[in-house]
Scaffold this motif. Structure first.
Motif, PDB file in Angstrom:
ATOM      1  N   ALA A  13      43.599  28.798  38.676  1.00 49.93           N
ATOM      2  CA  ALA A  13      44.277  28.283  37.476  1.00 49.93           C
ATOM      3  C   ALA A  13      43.339  28.237  36.263  1.00 49.93           C
ATOM      4  CB  ALA A  13      44.898  26.913  37.753  1.00 49.93           C
ATOM      5  N   PRO A  14      42.163  27.614  36.362  1.00 46.06           N
ATOM      6  CA  PRO A  14      41.294  27.604  35.174  1.00 46.06           C
ATOM      7  C   PRO A  14      40.752  28.982  34.827  1.00 46.06           C
ATOM      8  CG  PRO A  14      40.211  26.486  37.011  1.00 46.06           C
ATOM      9  CD  PRO A  14      41.609  26.799  37.445  1.00 46.06           C
ATOM     10  N   LEU A  15      40.548  29.822  35.831  1.00 45.03           N
ATOM     11  CA  LEU A  15      40.083  31.181  35.564  1.00 45.03           C
ATOM     12  C   LEU A  15      41.124  31.952  34.757  1.00 45.03           C
ATOM     13  CD1 LEU A  15      38.157  33.584  35.954  1.00 45.03           C
ATOM     14  CD2 LEU A  15      39.268  33.963  38.175  1.00 45.03           C
ATOM     15  N   LEU A  16      42.380  31.852  35.154  1.00 49.99           N
ATOM     16  CA  LEU A  16      43.457  32.521  34.420  1.00 49.99           C
ATOM     17  C   LEU A  16      43.533  32.009  32.988  1.00 49.99           C
ATOM     18  CD1 LEU A  16      45.951  34.395  34.288  1.00 49.99           C
ATOM     19  CD2 LEU A  16      47.293  32.475  35.171  1.00 49.99           C
ATOM     20  N   LEU A  17      43.519  30.713  32.819  1.00 48.78           N
ATOM     21  CA  LEU A  17      43.615  30.137  31.468  1.00 48.78           C
ATOM     22  C   LEU A  17      42.438  30.562  30.593  1.00 48.78           C
ATOM     23  CD1 LEU A  17      44.883  26.549  32.334  1.00 48.78           C
ATOM     24  CD2 LEU A  17      46.205  28.462  31.383  1.00 48.78           C
ATOM     25  N   ARG A  18      41.232  30.554  31.169  1.00 46.77           N
ATOM     26  CA  ARG A  18      40.060  30.956  30.394  1.00 46.77           C
ATOM     27  C   ARG A  18      40.150  32.424  30.020  1.00 46.77           C
ATOM     28  NH1 ARG A  18      35.376  33.262  30.262  1.00 46.77           N
ATOM     29  NH2 ARG A  18      35.160  33.961  32.381  1.00 46.77           N
ATOM     30  N   HIS A  19      40.594  33.255  30.971  1.00 49.51           N
ATOM     31  CA  HIS A  19      40.679  34.688  30.668  1.00 49.51           C
ATOM     32  C   HIS A  19      41.740  34.964  29.601  1.00 49.51           C
ATOM     33  CE1 HIS A  19      40.279  38.952  31.113  1.00 49.51           C
ATOM     34  NE2 HIS A  19      41.590  39.043  31.225  1.00 49.51           N
ATOM     35  N   LEU A  20      42.841  34.263  29.651  1.00 45.88           N
ATOM     36  CA  LEU A  20      43.875  34.477  28.638  1.00 45.88           C
ATOM     37  C   LEU A  20      43.394  34.068  27.255  1.00 45.88           C
ATOM     38  CD1 LEU A  20      47.060  33.385  30.602  1.00 45.88           C
ATOM     39  CD2 LEU A  20      46.260  35.713  30.114  1.00 45.88           C
ATOM     40  N   ALA A  21      42.485  33.119  27.212  1.00 44.28           N
ATOM     41  CA  ALA A  21      41.942  32.675  25.924  1.00 44.28           C
ATOM     42  C   ALA A  21      40.804  33.569  25.437  1.00 44.28           C
ATOM     43  CB  ALA A  21      41.451  31.231  26.035  1.00 44.28           C
ATOM     44  N   GLN A  22      39.962  34.063  26.357  1.00 42.94           N
ATOM     45  CA  GLN A  22      38.758  34.796  25.943  1.00 42.94           C
ATOM     46  C   GLN A  22      38.806  36.293  26.224  1.00 42.94           C
ATOM     47  OE1 GLN A  22      35.385  32.827  27.649  1.00 42.94           O
ATOM     48  NE2 GLN A  22      35.778  30.936  26.564  1.00 42.94           N
ATOM     49  N   ARG A  23      39.464  36.690  27.283  1.00 39.91           N
ATOM     50  CA  ARG A  23      39.631  38.104  27.648  1.00 39.91           C
ATOM     51  C   ARG A  23      38.321  38.883  27.630  1.00 39.91           C
ATOM     52  NH1 ARG A  23      45.327  38.891  24.432  1.00 39.91           N
ATOM     53  NH2 ARG A  23      46.140  36.919  25.202  1.00 39.91           N
ATOM     54  N   ASP A  24      37.361  38.393  28.415  1.00 40.32           N
ATOM     55  CA  ASP A  24      36.065  39.057  28.468  1.00 40.32           C
ATOM     56  C   ASP A  24      35.760  39.544  29.885  1.00 40.32           C
ATOM     57  OD1 ASP A  24      35.490  36.700  29.790  1.00 40.32           O
ATOM     58  OD2 ASP A  24      34.109  35.955  28.284  1.00 40.32           O
ATOM     59  N   GLU A  25      34.707  40.305  29.979  1.00 42.20           N
ATOM     60  CA  GLU A  25      34.313  40.905  31.258  1.00 42.20           C
ATOM     61  C   GLU A  25      33.930  39.855  32.297  1.00 42.20           C
ATOM     62  OE1 GLU A  25      33.893  43.854  33.962  1.00 42.20           O
ATOM     63  OE2 GLU A  25      34.630  44.128  31.927  1.00 42.20           O
ATOM     64  N   SER A  26      33.377  38.742  31.871  1.00 39.40           N
ATOM     65  CA  SER A  26      32.967  37.720  32.846  1.00 39.40           C
ATOM     66  C   SER A  26      34.173  37.161  33.605  1.00 39.40           C
ATOM     67  CB  SER A  26      32.174  36.597  32.172  1.00 39.40           C
ATOM     68  OG  SER A  26      32.997  35.854  31.301  1.00 39.40           O
ATOM     69  N   GLY A  27      35.302  37.062  32.947  1.00 34.34           N
ATOM     70  CA  GLY A  27      36.511  36.611  33.626  1.00 34.34           C
ATOM     71  C   GLY A  27      36.974  37.605  34.674  1.00 34.34           C
ATOM     72  N   LEU A  28      36.859  38.888  34.355  1.00 34.55           N
ATOM     73  CA  LEU A  28      37.248  39.924  35.309  1.00 34.55           C
ATOM     74  C   LEU A  28      36.318  39.941  36.513  1.00 34.55           C
ATOM     75  CD1 LEU A  28      38.119  42.785  32.788  1.00 34.55           C
ATOM     76  CD2 LEU A  28      39.681  41.146  33.888  1.00 34.55           C
ATOM     77  N   GLN A  29      35.029  39.758  36.265  1.00 30.85           N
ATOM     78  CA  GLN A  29      34.071  39.700  37.370  1.00 30.85           C
ATOM     79  C   GLN A  29      34.324  38.468  38.241  1.00 30.85           C
ATOM     80  OE1 GLN A  29      30.296  39.832  35.361  1.00 30.85           O
ATOM     81  NE2 GLN A  29      30.418  42.031  35.027  1.00 30.85           N
ATOM     82  N   ALA A  30      34.622  37.352  37.613  1.00 33.51           N
ATOM     83  CA  ALA A  30      34.914  36.133  38.373  1.00 33.51           C
ATOM     84  C   ALA A  30      36.179  36.307  39.205  1.00 33.51           C
ATOM     85  CB  ALA A  30      35.057  34.943  37.425  1.00 33.51           C
ATOM     86  N   ALA A  31      37.168  37.013  38.674  1.00 31.78           N
ATOM     87  CA  ALA A  31      38.402  37.267  39.422  1.00 31.78           C
ATOM     88  C   ALA A  31      38.117  38.117  40.657  1.00 31.78           C
ATOM     89  CB  ALA A  31      39.435  37.943  38.529  1.00 31.78           C
ATOM     90  N   TYR A  32      37.298  39.132  40.505  1.00 36.91           N
ATOM     91  CA  TYR A  32      36.952  39.980  41.643  1.00 36.91           C
ATOM     92  C   TYR A  32      36.261  39.154  42.729  1.00 36.91           C
ATOM     93  CZ  TYR A  32      35.069  43.766  44.435  1.00 36.91           C
ATOM     94  OH  TYR A  32      34.758  44.596  45.489  1.00 36.91           O
ATOM     95  N   GLN A  33      35.306  38.315  42.317  1.00 38.98           N
ATOM     96  CA  GLN A  33      34.595  37.473  43.286  1.00 38.98           C
ATOM     97  C   GLN A  33      35.536  36.471  43.951  1.00 38.98           C
ATOM     98  OE1 GLN A  33      31.586  38.063  44.390  1.00 38.98           O
ATOM     99  NE2 GLN A  33      31.456  39.769  42.965  1.00 38.98           N
ATOM    100  N   LEU A  34      36.447  35.906  43.185  1.00 35.45           N
ATOM    101  CA  LEU A  34      37.418  34.976  43.754  1.00 35.45           C
ATOM    102  C   LEU A  34      38.322  35.704  44.747  1.00 35.45           C
ATOM    103  CD1 LEU A  34      38.594  32.140  43.882  1.00 35.45           C
ATOM    104  CD2 LEU A  34      40.010  32.724  41.898  1.00 35.45           C
TER     105      LEU A  34
END
Length: 104
Positions: A13-34
């Motif tokens: 949930a917080p990962l999705l919200l952060r990615h929707l707000a920032q849309r950066d590569e770190s969010g995508l990497q965190a999603a892969y790890q999750l």
């Protein structure tokens, strides 16, 4: 103690919200790890997609304009693809192993 699916939801949930707000590569990497962790904890792919869909539908209700909703959908879709990429990698590894163990 929370079960793996609940823990996944709490982490996603917080990962999705952060990615929707920032849309950066770190969010995508965190999603892969999750996604890797979810798979290791036996959270199924359908459960992952269901959690994503449920959370995204909640977020979508906050969109004020159609173009904003479309942008949110695109960003959420990109995050989901990176999240399930780990499942794809595992499946391909399984299939490659199966093909080498089971000759034509």
């Amino acid at each position: 103690m929370t079960d793996p699916l609940q823990r996944f939801r709490l982490d996603y949930a917080p990962l999705l919200l952060r990615h929707l707000a920032q849309r950066d590569e770190s969010g995508l990497q965190a999603a892969y790890q999750l996604g890797r962790r979810a798979m290791q904890e036996s959270v199924g792919l359908l459960d992952v997609v269901r959690v994503h869909n449920d959370l995204f539908l909640e977020v979508l209700t906050t969109a004020r304009r159609v173009d904003e909703a479309a942008e949110l959908a695109g960003a959420a879709s990109t995050l989901l693809i990176d999240l399930v990429a780990s499942f794809e990698v595992a499946q391909r590894g399984f299939m490659d192993t199966r093909l080498t163990v089971e000759p034509d």
